[in-house]
Scaffold this motif. Structure first.
Motif, PDB file in Angstrom:
ATOM      1  N   LYS A  69      29.933  51.761  31.891  1.00 43.96           N
ATOM      2  CA  LYS A  69      30.932  51.297  32.862  1.00 43.96           C
ATOM      3  C   LYS A  69      31.526  52.474  33.636  1.00 43.96           C
ATOM      4  O   LYS A  69      31.803  52.361  34.836  1.00 43.96           O
ATOM      5  CB  LYS A  69      32.023  50.508  32.128  1.00 43.96           C
ATOM      6  CG  LYS A  69      31.555  49.155  31.616  1.00 43.96           C
ATOM      7  CD  LYS A  69      32.645  48.423  30.855  1.00 43.96           C
ATOM      8  CE  LYS A  69      32.862  49.051  29.475  1.00 43.96           C
ATOM      9  NZ  LYS A  69      33.799  48.262  28.658  1.00 43.96           N
ATOM     10  N   ARG A  77      34.506  48.238  34.788  1.00 41.33           N
ATOM     11  CA  ARG A  77      34.482  46.916  34.150  1.00 41.33           C
ATOM     12  C   ARG A  77      35.001  45.851  35.109  1.00 41.33           C
ATOM     13  O   ARG A  77      34.420  44.760  35.218  1.00 41.33           O
ATOM     14  CB  ARG A  77      35.338  46.952  32.888  1.00 41.33           C
ATOM     15  CG  ARG A  77      35.449  45.602  32.165  1.00 41.33           C
ATOM     16  CD  ARG A  77      36.328  45.729  30.929  1.00 41.33           C
ATOM     17  NE  ARG A  77      36.467  44.447  30.253  1.00 41.33           N
ATOM     18  CZ  ARG A  77      37.368  43.510  30.599  1.00 41.33           C
ATOM     19  NH1 ARG A  77      38.204  43.747  31.599  1.00 41.33           N
ATOM     20  NH2 ARG A  77      37.422  42.364  29.934  1.00 41.33           N
ATOM     21  N   MET A 110      32.866  42.589  36.346  1.00 45.01           N
ATOM     22  CA  MET A 110      33.299  41.246  35.964  1.00 45.01           C
ATOM     23  C   MET A 110      33.513  40.373  37.198  1.00 45.01           C
ATOM     24  O   MET A 110      33.220  39.175  37.183  1.00 45.01           O
ATOM     25  CB  MET A 110      34.586  41.324  35.140  1.00 45.01           C
ATOM     26  CG  MET A 110      34.431  42.038  33.802  1.00 45.01           C
ATOM     27  SD  MET A 110      33.320  41.185  32.648  1.00 45.01           S
ATOM     28  CE  MET A 110      34.343  39.797  32.171  1.00 45.01           C
ATOM     29  N   GLY A 162      30.326  38.749  38.204  1.00 47.07           N
ATOM     30  CA  GLY A 162      29.656  37.909  37.235  1.00 47.07           C
ATOM     31  C   GLY A 162      28.768  38.640  36.259  1.00 47.07           C
ATOM     32  O   GLY A 162      27.889  38.035  35.630  1.00 47.07           O
ATOM     33  N   ILE A 163      28.954  39.957  36.098  1.00 47.42           N
ATOM     34  CA  ILE A 163      28.154  40.736  35.149  1.00 47.42           C
ATOM     35  C   ILE A 163      28.989  40.970  33.892  1.00 47.42           C
ATOM     36  O   ILE A 163      30.101  41.490  33.972  1.00 47.42           O
ATOM     37  CB  ILE A 163      27.723  42.092  35.762  1.00 47.42           C
ATOM     38  CG1 ILE A 163      26.878  41.856  37.024  1.00 47.42           C
ATOM     39  CG2 ILE A 163      26.945  42.918  34.751  1.00 47.42           C
ATOM     40  CD1 ILE A 163      26.492  43.130  37.742  1.00 47.42           C
ATOM     41  N   ASP A 164      28.474  40.596  32.754  1.00 46.79           N
ATOM     42  CA  ASP A 164      29.204  40.735  31.493  1.00 46.79           C
ATOM     43  C   ASP A 164      29.358  42.216  31.149  1.00 46.79           C
ATOM     44  O   ASP A 164      28.378  42.930  30.928  1.00 46.79           O
ATOM     45  CB  ASP A 164      28.455  40.007  30.386  1.00 46.79           C
ATOM     46  CG  ASP A 164      29.236  40.012  29.076  1.00 46.79           C
ATOM     47  OD1 ASP A 164      30.422  40.418  29.090  1.00 46.79           O
ATOM     48  OD2 ASP A 164      28.655  39.618  28.048  1.00 46.79           O
ATOM     49  N   THR A 184      31.902  43.189  28.810  1.00 43.25           N
ATOM     50  CA  THR A 184      32.791  43.245  27.650  1.00 43.25           C
ATOM     51  C   THR A 184      32.164  44.115  26.567  1.00 43.25           C
ATOM     52  O   THR A 184      30.943  44.209  26.441  1.00 43.25           O
ATOM     53  CB  THR A 184      33.045  41.830  27.103  1.00 43.25           C
ATOM     54  OG1 THR A 184      31.793  41.220  26.794  1.00 43.25           O
ATOM     55  CG2 THR A 184      33.781  40.983  28.133  1.00 43.25           C
ATOM     56  N   VAL A 200      28.923  48.701  25.907  1.00 39.98           N
ATOM     57  CA  VAL A 200      27.979  47.913  26.688  1.00 39.98           C
ATOM     58  C   VAL A 200      27.348  48.765  27.792  1.00 39.98           C
ATOM     59  O   VAL A 200      27.991  49.658  28.354  1.00 39.98           O
ATOM     60  CB  VAL A 200      28.693  46.686  27.305  1.00 39.98           C
ATOM     61  CG1 VAL A 200      29.705  47.125  28.356  1.00 39.98           C
ATOM     62  CG2 VAL A 200      27.676  45.743  27.934  1.00 39.98           C
ATOM     63  N   ASP A 245      20.497  44.394  37.206  1.00 37.91           N
ATOM     64  CA  ASP A 245      21.709  43.617  37.461  1.00 37.91           C
ATOM     65  C   ASP A 245      22.569  44.265  38.538  1.00 37.91           C
ATOM     66  O   ASP A 245      23.157  43.579  39.391  1.00 37.91           O
ATOM     67  CB  ASP A 245      22.526  43.472  36.170  1.00 37.91           C
ATOM     68  CG  ASP A 245      21.856  42.532  35.171  1.00 37.91           C
ATOM     69  OD1 ASP A 245      20.999  41.738  35.605  1.00 37.91           O
ATOM     70  OD2 ASP A 245      22.178  42.616  33.970  1.00 37.91           O
TER      71      ASP A 245
END
Length: 671
Positions: free
Chosen positions: A343, A360, A364, A367-369, A371, A375, A381
């Motif tokens: 991130k 982050r 978010m 729409g990209i996870d 969390t 990560v 993506d």
């Protein structure tokens, strides 16, 4: 409550209304076959594309009432009630089907219809029950909430609605309603309240112009330099702001000057060159060249160079995207679609610094996870998220590639708070220039203007510094009028197809017009009794003579008037063709056409008054003499326009001794 009886004319009108709506709903192709008719908001962006320079790229028609009418979406708005809503929707769709146009005129019709909707509140919002009185009440409501210019346009939209109802028989009786509001124009009046208000609102003050000149040497931030360079271009020629913002990166044109004798050379035999910028007219999308006056060429060249220097990195990115369709550009080595990033790395790539929280949040929102502490985000993506935003600025109805735009920039380049994202692109839009010159207050806070950034002092009247980009266009047009530039050249320089529109941008006062007349008299460009008297004066006395007889002046529908209205009223009201104060501008097509119309009207009247004279009607002979004098005056004025020995632009003062003749055969057929 007793049931209301429906008359036969109403039943017939209701049947025609149902057919009118059904034809528009099921048989019209305007706005596409998949149009969601029942929705109160129609997104017509695909069919009414906005210029790329406009901040609002979506074109939406809101069939809603005045309640919360300033909302930027359908949320909070109140939909029009049926069956009135379907009637307006049908009118709009049929109008677009017969003559496609932008969303502006269509939105104006809907805006005017809202006042009719309010009038029908006690009659079930049934358009069949509209009356002449409802339109009269609607136009009063329009006047209360709008400026005179806007009220006139909304009145025209109300007339469009009334004409549609009459044409298709959608009411129980004909309305025969006409817009009672007069068009607000600067064409004739120089002393009216409207002319004074227009002059104050549409012309920049000398304080603002002087401050801009000072700030142009102080700006250093890339965004401010680009905006200031656009302002410099607005000083060089009367642009529309959208025309500047849509310039091609390779817009400069240099060629040898050509006059009626062929190519032009200087005293040393070297070609005399001229410099211009190729652009697209905003209202017609036709290509043309805006030629820059010689004294402003260096300013224009430096402005273009400064813009190119700060926007070239964005064009490099655009070229890469065009060469790699379906891909997005990320900094660093490309290790394939499954390459991963933290991130913090995402935040740093997108200009937000090595802040995992910022990264982050960015992920978010798309729409990209993101969390979890460890990560990692795949390159696939990230590229897909970027591609979803790139296509928003890739469409241009002029056919320009994104990499060909001069005013291309990285995303948030002009944003006062957000970090510039080097992986995404955006265009400099009109809102950025509006913020630069006037600042803006929104729910997110205040955007400072360039004057506020540098803490510029207030103007002499105590108001804060600020202006609009369109004021430069009015200012340069007024300067051209003051300098006596030919009307056709003013229109061509401004990119204007209709020469009559020049008057809307001419804000000279009567004193300024008189000053121009005095200069023309001094140069021998005025003919007539007044000029002859001036020339017989001793040279030392001529200046004071000009100041006394040409203290002020104003424009009439057939020429110009040098009567000093400050000291006396007009002795020949609306009879300029017989007035000794009338001056004719040779070659002025607008004045010539109006004189021809007056001549034709008076000749038509002459035949009928002559019949009254033959019948010995009391007073008819006096009327006949007055009409004949008007005919003689018109013929003298038209003789001036016909005279090949009088140069165009010369002011001529016709008298009863001036030559007059029939203005050529077939006048009645051409007027």
């Amino acid at each position: 409550m007793a049931e209301r009886l429906v008359t036969r004319p109403e039943r017939n009108a209701l049947e025609r209304l149902e057919a009118f709506v059904a034809q528009a709903r099921y048989d019209c192709a305007a706005f596409g076959t998949n149009l969601e008719w029942d929705k109160a908001d129609w997104d017509v962006t695909t069919h009414c594309p906005r210029p790329v320079s406009k901040a609002a790229q979506k074109a939406v028609l809101y069939f809603t009432t005045h309640a919360n009418g300033e909302a930027k979406s359908i949320d909070g708005r109140v939909a029009m009630a049926e069956p009135f809503a379907s009637f307006i929707k049908a009118l709009i769709r049929r109008k677009q089907d017969s003559r496609p146009q932008g969303d502006g005129p269509l939105s104006r019709i809907i805006n005017a219809a809202r006042d009719l909707h309010d009038q029908l509140g006690d009659r079930g919002h049934d358009p069949v029950r509209l009356t002449h009185a409802d339109f009269a009440a609607a136009v009063v409501a329009v006047q209360k909430r709008s400026s005179p210019t806007t009220a006139y346009r909304l009145g025209c939209s109300l007339q469009t609605i009334a004409d549609t109802i009459d044409r298709h028989g959608l009411s129980a009786s004909r309305l025969n309603w006409r817009n009672p509001l007069k068009r607000q124009t600067n064409a004739l009046s120089r002393i009216s309240k409207h002319a004074n208000d227009a002059r104050e609102s549409k012309l920049p003050t000398s304080d603002v112009l002087d401050e801009l000149a000072r700030l142009s040497h102080l700006v250093t931030e890339p965004s401010d330099v680009v905006c200031m360079s656009v302002i410099k271009l607005l000083h060089c020629a009367p642009w529309r702001i959208g025309e500047v913002l849509a310039l091609h990166a390779d817009c400069e044109v240099v060629e040898q000057k050509v006059d009626e004798n062929g190519p032009v050379f200087d005293q040393d035999g070297k070609p005399v060159m001229r410099y211009g910028l190729r652009y697209w007219k905003e209202k017609s999308s036709d290509s043309d060249v805006k030629w820059i006056p010689t004294v402003m060429v260096d300013v224009a060249r430096s402005a273009i160079a400064d813009i190119r220097r700060h926007t070239e990195p964005a064009r490099e990115l655009a070229r890469w995207l065009e060469e790699h369709p379906g891909r997005a550009c990320l900094p660093g080595p490309d290790l394939g679609p499954w390459q991963t990033y933290t991130k913090a790395e995402v935040a740093e790539m997108f200009g937000m610094g090595p802040c995992a929280k910022s990264g982050r949040q960015w992920l978010m929102l798309r729409g990209i996870d993101a969390t979890g502490r460890n990560v990692r985000i795949s390159r696939l993506d990230l590229e897909q998220a970027l591609l979803n935003e790139v296509v928003k600025v890739a469409d241009d109805r002029r056919g320009m590639k994104l990499s060909e735009h001069l005013l291309l920039a990285h995303l948030n380049f002009h944003h006062s708070c957000k970090a510039t994202n080097p992986c995404l692109l955006s265009l400099t839009r009109d809102q950025h220039l509006a913020d630069f010159l006037g600042g803006r207050v929104s729910t997110r806070g205040r955007t400072l203007s360039i004057f506020e950034k540098f803490e510029s002092p207030p103007q002499q009247d105590g108001s804060a510094m600020g202006m609009t980009s369109h004021q430069f266009r009015h200012w340069l047009n007024t300067l051209a009028q003051a300098g006596g530039l030919d009307q056709a050249l003013v229109a061509r320089w401004s990119g204007r197809d209709d020469i009559q529109q020049n008057s809307e941008y001419d804000h000279l006062t009567g004193l300024e017009i008189a000053e121009r007349f005095r200069g023309m008299m001094d140069e021998g460009k005025i003919q007539g009794a007044l000029a002859d008297l001036h020339d017989r004066k001793e040279p030392a006395d001529r200046a004071s003579f000009r100041d006394s007889v040409l203290a002020t002046a104003h424009v009439t529908d057939i020429g110009l008037c040098d009567l000093d209205w400050i000291s006396s009223t007009c002795p020949e009201f609306q009879a300029c063709e017989t007035c000794e104060f009338c001056l004719v501008e040779k070659g002025n097509e607008d004045g010539k056409l109006r004189t021809e119309q007056r001549l034709a009207d008076n000749r038509w009247l002459l035949e009928r008054v002559q019949a009254e004279v033959d019948d010995d009607t009391i007073g008819a002979s006096n009327h006949l003499n007055a009409i004949q004098q008007s005919i003689d005056g018109c013929e003298r004025i038209l003789a001036v326009h016909q005279d090949p020995d009088i140069p165009d632009g010369t002011l001529v003062q016709p008298t009863t001794a001036s030559p007059r003749h029939f203005y050529g055969p077939g006048l009645e057929d051409t007027v």
